[in-house]
Scaffold this motif. Structure first.
Motif, PDB file in Angstrom:
ATOM      1  N   TYR A  88      -8.275   2.028  -6.134  1.00 54.33           N
ATOM      2  CA  TYR A  88      -9.152   3.184  -6.131  1.00 54.33           C
ATOM      3  C   TYR A  88     -10.137   3.213  -4.974  1.00 54.33           C
ATOM      4  O   TYR A  88     -10.556   2.183  -4.478  1.00 54.33           O
ATOM      5  N   PHE A  89     -10.706   4.496  -4.493  1.00 58.63           N
ATOM      6  CA  PHE A  89     -11.620   4.463  -3.773  1.00 58.63           C
ATOM      7  C   PHE A  89     -12.336   5.910  -3.864  1.00 58.63           C
ATOM      8  O   PHE A  89     -11.905   6.836  -4.519  1.00 58.63           O
ATOM      9  N   GLU A  90     -13.688   5.719  -3.603  1.00 60.69           N
ATOM     10  CA  GLU A  90     -14.563   7.049  -3.817  1.00 60.69           C
ATOM     11  C   GLU A  90     -15.996   7.032  -3.175  1.00 60.69           C
ATOM     12  O   GLU A  90     -16.396   5.782  -3.156  1.00 60.69           O
ATOM     13  N   ARG A  91     -16.325   7.947  -2.284  1.00 57.60           N
ATOM     14  CA  ARG A  91     -17.714   8.070  -1.911  1.00 57.60           C
ATOM     15  C   ARG A  91     -18.748   8.674  -2.976  1.00 57.60           C
ATOM     16  O   ARG A  91     -18.128   9.720  -3.719  1.00 57.60           O
ATOM     17  N   GLY A  92     -19.670   8.172  -2.909  1.00 57.58           N
ATOM     18  CA  GLY A  92     -20.845   9.091  -3.641  1.00 57.58           C
ATOM     19  C   GLY A  92     -20.992   8.479  -4.942  1.00 57.58           C
ATOM     20  O   GLY A  92     -21.936   9.269  -5.762  1.00 57.58           O
ATOM     21  N   LEU A  93     -20.495   7.427  -5.464  1.00 57.13           N
ATOM     22  CA  LEU A  93     -21.075   6.988  -6.767  1.00 57.13           C
ATOM     23  C   LEU A  93     -22.258   6.225  -7.078  1.00 57.13           C
ATOM     24  O   LEU A  93     -22.901   5.963  -5.846  1.00 57.13           O
ATOM     25  N   ASN A  94     -22.922   6.474  -8.142  1.00 60.03           N
ATOM     26  CA  ASN A  94     -24.234   5.881  -8.537  1.00 60.03           C
ATOM     27  C   ASN A  94     -24.154   4.714  -9.196  1.00 60.03           C
ATOM     28  O   ASN A  94     -22.906   4.290  -9.714  1.00 60.03           O
ATOM     29  N   LEU A 114     -13.372   5.557 -15.886  1.00 57.08           N
ATOM     30  CA  LEU A 114     -12.021   5.364 -16.206  1.00 57.08           C
ATOM     31  C   LEU A 114     -11.219   5.192 -14.989  1.00 57.08           C
ATOM     32  O   LEU A 114     -10.075   4.447 -15.411  1.00 57.08           O
ATOM     33  N   ASP A 115     -11.254   5.636 -14.053  1.00 55.85           N
ATOM     34  CA  ASP A 115     -10.434   5.138 -12.862  1.00 55.85           C
ATOM     35  C   ASP A 115     -10.604   3.627 -12.498  1.00 55.85           C
ATOM     36  O   ASP A 115      -9.615   3.110 -12.299  1.00 55.85           O
ATOM     37  N   LEU A 116     -11.828   3.307 -12.584  1.00 62.01           N
ATOM     38  CA  LEU A 116     -11.830   1.539 -12.318  1.00 62.01           C
ATOM     39  C   LEU A 116     -11.213   0.964 -13.307  1.00 62.01           C
ATOM     40  O   LEU A 116     -10.447  -0.061 -13.037  1.00 62.01           O
ATOM     41  N   CYS A 117     -11.512   1.252 -14.710  1.00 60.04           N
ATOM     42  CA  CYS A 117     -10.785   0.514 -15.681  1.00 60.04           C
ATOM     43  C   CYS A 117      -9.187   0.773 -15.684  1.00 60.04           C
ATOM     44  O   CYS A 117      -8.537  -0.072 -16.195  1.00 60.04           O
ATOM     45  N   ALA A 118      -8.740   1.996 -15.092  1.00 58.64           N
ATOM     46  CA  ALA A 118      -7.221   2.029 -14.976  1.00 58.64           C
ATOM     47  C   ALA A 118      -6.878   1.173 -13.924  1.00 58.64           C
ATOM     48  O   ALA A 118      -5.527   0.792 -14.038  1.00 58.64           O
ATOM     49  N   VAL A 119      -7.538   0.653 -12.879  1.00 59.58           N
ATOM     50  CA  VAL A 119      -7.103  -0.207 -11.944  1.00 59.58           C
ATOM     51  C   VAL A 119      -6.967  -1.574 -12.716  1.00 59.58           C
ATOM     52  O   VAL A 119      -6.044  -2.388 -12.681  1.00 59.58           O
ATOM     53  N   ALA A 120      -7.917  -1.757 -13.479  1.00 62.33           N
ATOM     54  CA  ALA A 120      -8.006  -2.978 -14.439  1.00 62.33           C
ATOM     55  C   ALA A 120      -6.853  -3.158 -15.131  1.00 62.33           C
ATOM     56  O   ALA A 120      -6.025  -4.409 -15.544  1.00 62.33           O
ATOM     57  N   ALA A 121      -6.412  -2.054 -15.819  1.00 58.00           N
ATOM     58  CA  ALA A 121      -5.351  -1.921 -16.825  1.00 58.00           C
ATOM     59  C   ALA A 121      -3.993  -1.936 -16.163  1.00 58.00           C
ATOM     60  O   ALA A 121      -2.824  -1.831 -16.983  1.00 58.00           O
ATOM     61  N   GLY A 122      -3.910  -1.612 -14.793  1.00 52.37           N
ATOM     62  CA  GLY A 122      -2.805  -1.320 -14.173  1.00 52.37           C
ATOM     63  C   GLY A 122      -2.083   0.012 -14.179  1.00 52.37           C
ATOM     64  O   GLY A 122      -0.988   0.284 -13.633  1.00 52.37           O
ATOM     65  N   SER A 123      -2.839   1.098 -14.519  1.00 53.73           N
ATOM     66  CA  SER A 123      -2.074   2.626 -14.616  1.00 53.73           C
ATOM     67  C   SER A 123      -2.567   3.097 -13.396  1.00 53.73           C
ATOM     68  O   SER A 123      -2.067   4.046 -13.104  1.00 53.73           O
ATOM     69  N   LEU A 144       0.958  -1.028   0.101  1.00 50.46           N
ATOM     70  CA  LEU A 144      -0.044   0.191   0.121  1.00 50.46           C
ATOM     71  C   LEU A 144       0.846   1.135  -0.088  1.00 50.46           C
ATOM     72  O   LEU A 144       0.773   2.259  -0.776  1.00 50.46           O
ATOM     73  N   GLY A 145       1.975   1.241   0.549  1.00 50.76           N
ATOM     74  CA  GLY A 145       2.834   2.408   1.001  1.00 50.76           C
ATOM     75  C   GLY A 145       3.624   2.604  -0.427  1.00 50.76           C
ATOM     76  O   GLY A 145       4.073   3.774  -0.748  1.00 50.76           O
ATOM     77  N   GLN A 146       3.646   1.717  -1.408  1.00 48.62           N
ATOM     78  CA  GLN A 146       3.886   2.019  -2.891  1.00 48.62           C
ATOM     79  C   GLN A 146       2.685   2.232  -3.970  1.00 48.62           C
ATOM     80  O   GLN A 146       3.226   2.365  -4.959  1.00 48.62           O
ATOM     81  N   ALA A 147       1.750   2.213  -3.442  1.00 47.56           N
ATOM     82  CA  ALA A 147       0.399   2.125  -4.417  1.00 47.56           C
ATOM     83  C   ALA A 147      -0.022   3.610  -4.989  1.00 47.56           C
ATOM     84  O   ALA A 147      -0.123   4.693  -4.014  1.00 47.56           O
ATOM     85  N   LEU A 148      -0.147   3.805  -5.999  1.00 44.22           N
ATOM     86  CA  LEU A 148      -0.592   4.969  -6.503  1.00 44.22           C
ATOM     87  C   LEU A 148      -2.222   4.623  -6.847  1.00 44.22           C
ATOM     88  O   LEU A 148      -2.771   3.866  -7.306  1.00 44.22           O
ATOM     89  N   VAL A 149      -2.774   5.504  -6.010  1.00 43.33           N
ATOM     90  CA  VAL A 149      -4.377   5.486  -5.742  1.00 43.33           C
ATOM     91  C   VAL A 149      -5.200   6.438  -6.533  1.00 43.33           C
ATOM     92  O   VAL A 149      -4.906   7.706  -6.134  1.00 43.33           O
ATOM     93  N   GLY A 150      -6.182   6.073  -7.022  1.00 42.34           N
ATOM     94  CA  GLY A 150      -7.088   7.163  -7.424  1.00 42.34           C
ATOM     95  C   GLY A 150      -8.338   7.316  -6.632  1.00 42.34           C
ATOM     96  O   GLY A 150      -8.707   6.295  -5.839  1.00 42.34           O
ATOM     97  N   THR A 151      -8.908   8.613  -7.019  1.00 45.09           N
ATOM     98  CA  THR A 151      -9.936   9.081  -5.880  1.00 45.09           C
ATOM     99  C   THR A 151     -10.797   9.954  -6.811  1.00 45.09           C
ATOM    100  O   THR A 151     -10.532  10.467  -7.866  1.00 45.09           O
TER     101      THR A 151
END
Length: 292
Positions: A228-234, A215-224, A174-181
């Motif tokens: 990822y985490f986020e509050r408020g998604l539908n 696109l954030d979620l797909c970026a996780v699948a693609a490794g870029s 986790l300390g080396q993880a690039l995280v989207g939000t």
């Protein structure tokens, strides 16, 4: 995804393949519409929850196109979209669509927005009572598309090139993880999200905020992105991309075993997902309830 969602009947393998193909075909078509017919003087037609939650004429046009095409192809299916217009299902399938995920990016000409089209079973209006079974996410500016069907793997395509199978590898610590939000439109929610992020940011490599949950979620699948985490998604923000992540070998949940929902969505390779989820639970507990 919750016991209720796991118990839902799913279509046959043949129908799943057809649903995936239809999702990709229509996401590509709607993507061409929003790029080719984007007005030079594109403006805001109206707003939703707040003045910064922008809805353009093109959002509605793209959704109307998707709804019309889906009704022609599968008139018994239900429809749920971000904009006006919906229909209850008379089959086991509901189509959940976001005609432009990343509307603010679209308005400003930032090339990070997408069309998301997913076929789901269950009730997409109730957390834990539904699951995606086929879907596609298309960035029409980069000509990059992602698509998946249940038990069919996750795939990425650039322009008219061949499909590339997506499979998550060994994740970093986790300390080396690039995280989207991402952040909500409402200022009070953004303040809460900022406080949660302040609890997280010192425990990861860095944070990226791209502006499109799909696109954030797909970026996780693609490794870029690593996770990822986020509050408020539908449902329409995540339905297709959720399936892309899980078919690539990732996990997508809420907190403490909850299904992904507006309360929280956490995504990543299983071990990294678990580490991020634990940090997020502690962060939410430290920050307290969202006000307003």
């Amino acid at each position: 995804m919750g016991t209720g969602a796991a118990d839902l009947a799913v279509p046959s393998a043949q129908e799943l393949e057809q649903l995936e193909g239809l999702a990709l075909e229509l996401a590509l078509e709607a993507g061409r519409l929003i790029v080719d017919e984007r007005p030079d003087d594109l403006g805001v037609s109206h707003t939703k929850s707040t003045a910064t939650d922008i809805v353009t004429v093109m959002d509605q046009r793209a959704q109307d196109l998707l709804r019309s095409r889906l009704h022609s192809a599968r008139p018994q299916d239900g429809f749920l979209g971000e904009e006006e217009g919906g229909a209850d299902t008379r089959s086991q399938i509901t189509w959940v669509v976001d005609p432009i995920d990343g509307t603010v990016n679209y308005l400003y000409g930032i090339p990070s927005y997408a069309v998301s089209v997913a076929a789901v079973v269950g009730d997409p209006a109730t957390a834990g009572a539904w699951r995606p079974v086929a879907g596609a996410v298309v960035n029409p500016v980069t000509a990059e598309s992602f698509h998946a069907r249940l038990s069919g793997g996750a795939w990425r395509r650039v322009a008219s090139g061949p499909d590339e199978a997506l499979r998550l590898g060994e994740p970093p610590e986790l300390g080396q993880a690039l995280v989207g939000t991402g952040f909500g439109y409402d200022a009070r929610r953004r303040v809460w999200q900022g406080r949660v992020l302040a609890e997280v940011i010192g425990q990861v490599r860095d944070i990226r905020r791209i502006g499109s949950a799909a696109l954030d979620l797909c970026a996780v699948a693609a490794g870029s992105l690593d996770c990822y985490f986020e509050r408020g998604l539908n449902a329409w923000d995540m339905a297709a991309a959720w399936l892309v992540v899980t078919e690539a070998g990732g996990a997508v949940t809420g907190l403490a075993g909850a299904p992904p929902s507006g309360a929280m969505v956490v995504a990543g390779a299983p071990l990294l997902h678990g580490a991020l989820e634990r940090v997020l639970r502690a962060a939410v507990e430290a920050v307290g309830a969202e006000i307003g």
